[in-house]
Write an enzyme that holds these catalytic residues in place. Structure first.
Site, mmCIF file in Angstrom:
data_model
loop_
_atom_site.group_PDB
_atom_site.id
_atom_site.type_symbol
_atom_site.label_atom_id
_atom_site.label_comp_id
_atom_site.label_asym_id
_atom_site.label_seq_id
_atom_site.Cartn_x
_atom_site.Cartn_y
_atom_site.Cartn_z
ATOM 1 N N GLU A 139 8.361 3.096 -9.151
ATOM 2 C CA GLU A 139 9.336 4.129 -8.770
ATOM 3 C C GLU A 139 10.364 4.430 -9.863
ATOM 4 O O GLU A 139 11.501 4.804 -9.571
ATOM 5 C CB GLU A 139 10.048 3.754 -7.469
ATOM 6 C CG GLU A 139 9.119 3.733 -6.267
ATOM 7 C CD GLU A 139 9.859 3.566 -4.954
ATOM 8 O OE1 GLU A 139 11.006 3.082 -4.968
ATOM 9 O OE2 GLU A 139 9.288 3.904 -3.905
ATOM 10 N N GLU A 190 2.320 3.810 -1.165
ATOM 11 C CA GLU A 190 3.190 3.299 -0.106
ATOM 12 C C GLU A 190 3.384 4.393 0.937
ATOM 13 O O GLU A 190 3.418 5.577 0.609
ATOM 14 C CB GLU A 190 4.571 2.881 -0.643
ATOM 15 C CG GLU A 190 4.576 1.685 -1.568
ATOM 16 C CD GLU A 190 5.984 1.320 -2.050
ATOM 17 O OE1 GLU A 190 6.968 1.626 -1.318
ATOM 18 O OE2 GLU A 190 6.106 0.753 -3.143
#
Length: 798
Positions: free
Chosen positions: A374, A446
């Site tokens: 991320e 995710e």
């Protein structure tokens, strides 16, 4: 030779250079520990991450034999969290700045042959370190300790350093060899199948950096038949074997295209979960059995075909088991959002090198994660990480997990954390809305997770919605052919920092709890396989657990073809998979009508009348008796005028078939049917008594190169075997014999579930664990504890 160094360590929670010269007879004030070890045990929740942030010291004596003089003496650390400085006899040997990869410390020039030596490790587990994943916030605890095994390697000066076997589905093998050798050194070897039969021979030849083979009649590594082979190499000088090495591998080819992921040329939809390498109380520090159990749970209990090792390389024991089970692995370098300075980046580059070289012989690994999870785009940085991975292993694609759309795609696959689903919208984004390059592979890494944290003791509606959110994502991913697959967040709940979690330092994001007990959402994944029958019902069928006493929708997760429902042994109806979840292999069954055909059989109504009565009864549930829409009021009028069913009769029917208030006995039975046969049954009966159910993953423990552990799960159940999700009873634990508890002796159930761990203490015999729940008799779990054999045959202790 390989010698275990997991026993007889002395540990202290500080470091001082004076420790290097402290006589051994003054170590008694230190804590004597066995590896794997965590610098701090933690409570199950409300822990403090500051407690493991320290600079600690591990020390042990090391007897180096006189006959080893002239050989290479090396310490091999499988994992030391997080910055380790190794000393031998007070001399600094090396520093290693990653807590998630292995490293060697060559102590040859520092040891005294034929005498006692001192090995010490200064271990810095503070999160202020300028190495990945540190520097910013992190949504997981990083713990600390020599939490994997340590070995002493005694080798000739000519020895293998690294061997990489690149084996494709067609049988082509390329063996890359790196080693220390002299001019008169030759190598030879064999390729053996899992029955130890020779598949190919490597004739004696001068040392070479590369060997190409193509054995005949090989069997490829697949998800259903994960065939494994072993390359056995020997290094020979003057007719004598000076070193040998065994490498396990599999023949398979992996690839991504714009249409998905392909294993051995066949399209494969990836369905998996993210996994942390942590446990209650012990943090990271557990031995092989605990690591391997997680792989078994993912493959055999949860029905996954893939796992992401978020957010760092994980235990070789775990990956070994994935190889054996046919469970695909996406592994990545350590990191969480933050990118540091140049020194930090250089360490990240080294992390890529170590990850790829240490894990590339595993056939289960299908992609390298070379981007900090991320993180923002950084072209110069990620061009370098991709280049390193591709140079060390051109056989696998690279990926980089991001949470931003249309990011610069320097990797081979756009891997994206898609949290778009909020309960009433699409399960996932379309690929075209996210990726910056439609010609490359795309997968979701995710979803769910923090969007809907769930505990086993949450209300029934909450637990059901949690499961359905996972199902909606899986269904929509399944409908999008150009999405290679997805990894749900996450396998189990985990301890986290004060900035995350639910206030008690736990992220309740898992489809299982911290002890690997299943939540209802676990059944969403388990039902997608056919090997083990699955039938899980969302509802306890207790009307008092629902607003206005109305059951509402009952969701059934099953791999049966359909579900039959019985009320008080009377057949209600049969229900098939919901078409709304058509992208799943086995969509959930949604039961909105629990009256079924009962009105026809019990009340004697014809089919039309029964249907109209049900419409009106369910209309009262939805709108209330005074809020019925015109269409239903007209039906009520028709029933009164034509069938003489007045309001009094409707109230009677409502109480009998819908409400059930005051009904003395009401039993329900669900049957999952596949191929005409009942494969599983679940019953819901009024509560009559409580049972404490206890399950251990093993009854035989092997105290081998390291201590061994058993995972013990317990649950409160009714007489039909249903978990009592609102039971929070206290549990007392005690042990006898050569085992001890890993954690407290007093605990409690959470949502009807609990767990504990026991470990060996270095002796053989019978270990006994006593479990007592308040108000019940004590129960016994017995273990046979063996010594010095089993998990790692052929090791030697020193």
């Amino acid at each position: 030779m390989k010698y275990s160094l997991n026993d007889d360590w002395f540990f202290t929670r500080y470091f001082d250079t004076e420790l290097m010269t402290l006589p051994g007879d003054q170590w008694e004030n230190f804590e004597k520990v066995r590896l794997p070890h965590s610098v701090q045990l933690f409570p199950r929740n409300y822990c403090n991450e500051d407690d493991y942030q320290m600079v600690s010291t591990y020390m042990r004596h090391l007897d180096i034999k006189k006959e080893w003089e002239g050989k290479n003496i090396t310490l091999f650390f499988e994992g030391a969290a997080h910055e380790a400085t190794v000393y031998c006899n007070g001399q600094e040997i090396c520093r290693h700045g990653c807590g998630y990869t292995a490293f060697e410390a060559d102590i040859t020039d520092a040891v005294v042959f034929g005498g006692q030596n001192t090995v010490a490790v200064r271990l810095d587990s503070r999160e202020s370190l300028n190495v990945p994943p540190f520097g910013g916030q992190i949504d997981y605890l990083t713990f600390g300790g020599l939490y994997r095994q340590v070995w002493l390697l005694v080798r000739e000066n000519s020895h293998f350093k690294d061997v990489f076997v690149r084996a494709e589905m067609d049988g082509m093998m390329e063996i890359q060899i790196r080693g220390v050798h002299t001019e008169n050194t030759v190598i030879r070897g064999h390729v053996l199948d899992r029955e130890k039969k020779e598949a190919a021979a490597i004739s004696e030849r001068p040392f070479a950096d590369k060997i190409v083979l193509k054995p005949e009649n090989i069997k490829p590594w697949t998800l259903s038949q994960p065939w494994l082979y072993t390359l056995s190499l020997e290094m020979v000088r003057d007719g004598a074997v000076v070193d040998s090495l065994n490498v396990r591998f599999g023949f398979r080819t992996v690839a991504f295209t714009d249409q998905g992921f392909f294993l051995n040329g066949k399209r494969c939809k990836l369905r998996g979960l993210n996994r942390h390498q942590s446990w209650p109380y012990m943090g990271y520090g557990v031995p092989a059995r605990g690591q391997r159990l997680d792989a078994d749970i993912l493959k055999r209990k949860l029905g996954c075909n893939a796992v992401r090792t978020s957010h760092y390389p994980q235990s070789q024991d775990f990956i070994d088991r994935c190889d054996e089970l046919g469970l695909l692995v996406f592994t990545e370098i350590p990191g969480w959002q933050h990118i540091g300075d140049e020194a930090w980046k250089n360490q990240a580059m080294e992390n890529v090198r170590e990850m790829v070289t240490q894990y590339r012989n595993h056939p289960s690994i299908f992609m390298w994660g070379v981007r900090i999870n991320e993180s923002a785009d950084d072209d110069e940085f990620y061009e370098r990480t991709n280049a390193i991975a591709r140079s060390l292993d051109p056989s696998r694609p690279t990926g980089g997990v991001r949470c931003i759309k249309n990011s610069r795609l320097l990797e081979d696959v756009y891997t994206y954390n898609d949290f778009v689903h909020s309960g009433h919208n699409a399960g996932c984004e379309a690929k075209k809305n996210v990726t910056s390059d439609m010609s490359k592979g795309y997968m979701i890494t995710e979803y769910c997770g923090h969007m809907f944290p769930t505990k086993n003791y949450d209300c029934e509606e909450h637990r059901t919605e949690h499961a359905l959110r996972h199902a909606r994502v899986l269904a929509d991913v399944g409908k999008n052919r150009d999405i290679a697959g997805s990894f749900g967040w996450c396998m189990f709940d985990y301890n986290t920092h004060r900035d995350f979690g639910s206030g008690d330092r736990v992220c309740y994001h898992g489809v299982m709890d911290m002890f690997r007990n299943p939540k209802l959402a676990a059944a969403v994944y388990a039902s997608q396989q056919n090997k083990t029958p699955v039938l899980e019902v969302s509802s306890s069928m207790d009307i008092g657990d629902h607003p206005a006493g109305q059951l509402g929708k009952v969701i059934v997760f099953t791999n049966g073809d359909f579900v039959r429902l019985y009320k008080n042994d009377e057949y209600v109806g049969s229900y098939g998979p919901s078409p709304a979840y058509g992208g799943m292999k086995h969509p959930p069954v949604i039961i909105e009508d629990t009256v079924g055909s009962l009105l026809e059989r019990k009340e004697g109504y014809d089919q039309k009348t029964a249907r109209m009565v049900k419409d009106c009864l369910y209309g009262v549930v939805k709108y209330g008796p005074d809020g019925l829409p015109k269409k239903l009021r007209l039906k009520m009028a028709w029933l009164l005028a034509v069938k003489h069913i007045d309001q009094g009769k409707m109230r009677e029917l409502f109480g009998k078939y819908i409400g059930g208030w005051g009904e003395k006995h009401r039993t329900w039975r669900f049957e999952a049917v596949r191929g005409g046969q009942v494969i599983a049954v679940r019953e819901r009966l009024p509560f009559e008594g409580m049972i404490l159910d206890i399950h251990s993953d093993t009854k035989v423990l092997v105290d081998g190169p390291a201590w061994d552990m058993a995972t013990v799960n317990f649950s409160a159940r009714d007489t039909c075997g249903n978990v009592l999700n609102y039971c929070q009873n206290g549990i007392s634990l005690r042990t006898e014999g050569p085992i001890e508890l890993c954690g407290p002796a007093q605990t409690s159930l959470c949502g009807g579930w609990g767990g504990c761990y026991v470990r060996t203490v270095g002796a053989a015999g019978t270990g006994r664990l006593y479990v007592k729940m308040e108000g019940m008799e004590e129960k016994l779990v017995a273990f046979t504890v063996k010594k010095g054999e089993g998990v790692n045959d052929g090791f030697n202790k020193i």
